[in-house]
Enzyme design. Structure first.
Site, short mmCIF file in Angstrom:
data_model
loop_
_atom_site.label_atom_id
_atom_site.label_comp_id
_atom_site.label_asym_id
_atom_site.label_seq_id
_atom_site.Cartn_x
_atom_site.Cartn_y
_atom_site.Cartn_z
N SER A 198 -2.62 -6.88 -4.57
CA SER A 198 -1.93 -6.80 -5.74
C SER A 198 -2.85 -5.66 -6.66
O SER A 198 -2.74 -4.50 -6.13
CB SER A 198 -1.73 -7.91 -6.70
OG SER A 198 -1.03 -7.91 -7.72
N ASP A 293 9.34 -9.53 -4.16
CA ASP A 293 8.18 -9.06 -4.91
C ASP A 293 8.76 -8.06 -5.79
O ASP A 293 9.38 -7.00 -5.37
CB ASP A 293 7.26 -8.21 -4.00
CG ASP A 293 6.00 -7.95 -4.91
OD1 ASP A 293 5.97 -8.06 -5.93
OD2 ASP A 293 5.04 -7.59 -4.08
N HIS A 323 5.74 -12.10 -3.98
CA HIS A 323 4.19 -11.36 -4.46
C HIS A 323 3.44 -12.62 -4.45
O HIS A 323 3.48 -13.66 -4.80
CB HIS A 323 4.31 -10.71 -5.84
CG HIS A 323 3.14 -10.07 -6.22
ND1 HIS A 323 3.01 -8.89 -6.05
CD2 HIS A 323 2.03 -10.36 -6.56
CE1 HIS A 323 1.78 -8.44 -6.41
NE2 HIS A 323 1.21 -9.47 -6.98
#
Length: 351
Positions: A198, A293, A323
């Site tokens: 991320s 995501d 995600h």
């Protein structure tokens, strides 16, 4: 989902109880499927039912508005206690300091039994605002053991106390420190990779670009797990998965505004690596994207851009996952398959 089942789940799960969700995944698959609810299908993909069960439970937990960074960090730490599972047995874990952009940073070195000479310098996710060495401890242990290499997790400075490009400059400095001290760390300087999930994937991508542009030692591999790559443009996946899939649209805006309070910095590749004009000469890339995501589309776009620029790319797309799935390693099925694919690639690339 019936109110009665909701009540059962709510009574047995608390955000402060470490590994509270692990027993659920020992139930028969048919029971887990019923607890998860009706299948969720969006944009041609079906959400993995075991992940759906986790999201169902996460939605039952008390909500805390992101009013300040301290509150957000506390909630993130609590959520990370839910399902780390039994930590992987690492031969040695050492807390140390590494060079940052303006002084020393905390770091943690994981050395598994039988480790090769490779090293992954890892930057944790959390929107550049939350996350620390402990929230990603289980993930780093698992990568070290399953890939058979050392992992150096770096505690870069967080926003809003340290806004962009502080985190990026810390990441660049820490990576070059690792190469400079490779022999001390027991690794080959030619086998030092950079990676993150991320926001940490964003920092890893920045390191890969900036080491080339600044004529610094370059990574042997960049590992980008569902990275944030563009803090300017909004793509369709942001609307498709704006709520209910771990990372929300509200989260994205809140993190962005804390990391880049100066909006004029957002188009700069130091924070939006997808906007770099020249992507040639980058190291081989392992890029992971997820079907559920909100950052999916910028990851897919970066995969295309890397390939167009002639860079070696392994693109692992996981259409049924959300995600943040790397931190859900104990969830059975597709999550564990994704982790195994990453570990196998690291083992092959850095041995």
């Amino acid at each position: 989902m019936s109110p009665r089942l909701d009540a059962v789940l709510r009574d047995t799960i608390t955000a402060a109880q470490a590994n509270a969700l692990v027993p659920l995944y020992k139930l028969p698959a048919a029971v887990r499927r019923r607890l998860a609810g009706a299948p969720i299908q969006i944009d041609g993909n079906t959400l993995d039912p075991d992940v759906q069960l986790l999201l169902r439970i996460e939605n039952l937990l008390p909500r805390t508005t992101k009013t300040d960074a301290a509150t957000a960090r506390a909630r993130f730490r609590n959520l990370c206690k839910l399902i780390p599972g039994t930590p992987a047995e690492v031969q040695r874990v050492t807390d140390l300091t590494v060079r940052g952009a303006a002084g020393q940073l905390g770091a943690r070195l994981y050395v598994p039994a039988g480790a090769g000479r490779g090293l992954l310098v890892f930057f944790h996710g959390g929107g550049w605002v939350v996350g620390d060495l402990d929230t990603h401890d289980a993930l780093c242990r698992a990568i070290a053991v399953d890939a058979g290499l050392r992992v150096l997790s770096v505690d870069y400075r967080l926003a809003p106390e340290a806004p962009a490009p502080t985190g990026a400059e810390d990441a660049i400095a820490a990576f070059t420190w690792a190469v400079d001290h490779a022999e001390d760390l027991g690794v080959d300087p030619a086998l030092v990779a950079v990676g993150g999930d991320s926001a940490g994937g964003n920092l890893a991508a920045v390191v890969a670009q900036q080491t080339v542009r600044r004529d610094l030692p370059q990574p042997a591999l960049q590992v980008l797990l569902y990275p944030s790559l563009d803090l300017v443009a909004r793509r369709p996946s942001r609307d498709l998965f704006s709520d209910g899939f771990i990372l929300t649209e509200e989260d994205i805006i809140w993190y962005r505004d804390h990391y880049t309070p100066d909006s004029t910095l957002r188009p700069d590749p130091i924070v939006s690596p997808l906007r770099a004009e020249d992507l040639t000469g980058l190291p081989p890339t392992y890029l992971s994207t997820a079907g559920f995501d909100p950052l999916r589309d910028e990851g897919l776009e970066y995969a295309e851009a890397l390939t167009a620029a002639g860079n070696p790319l392994t693109h692992a797309h996981h259409p049924s996952l959300p995600h943040g799935h790397a931190n859900l390693r104990t969830v059975p099925g597709k999550v564990q398959e994704a982790h195994a694919h990453l570990a196998d690639h690291l083992r092959a690339a850095l041995h």
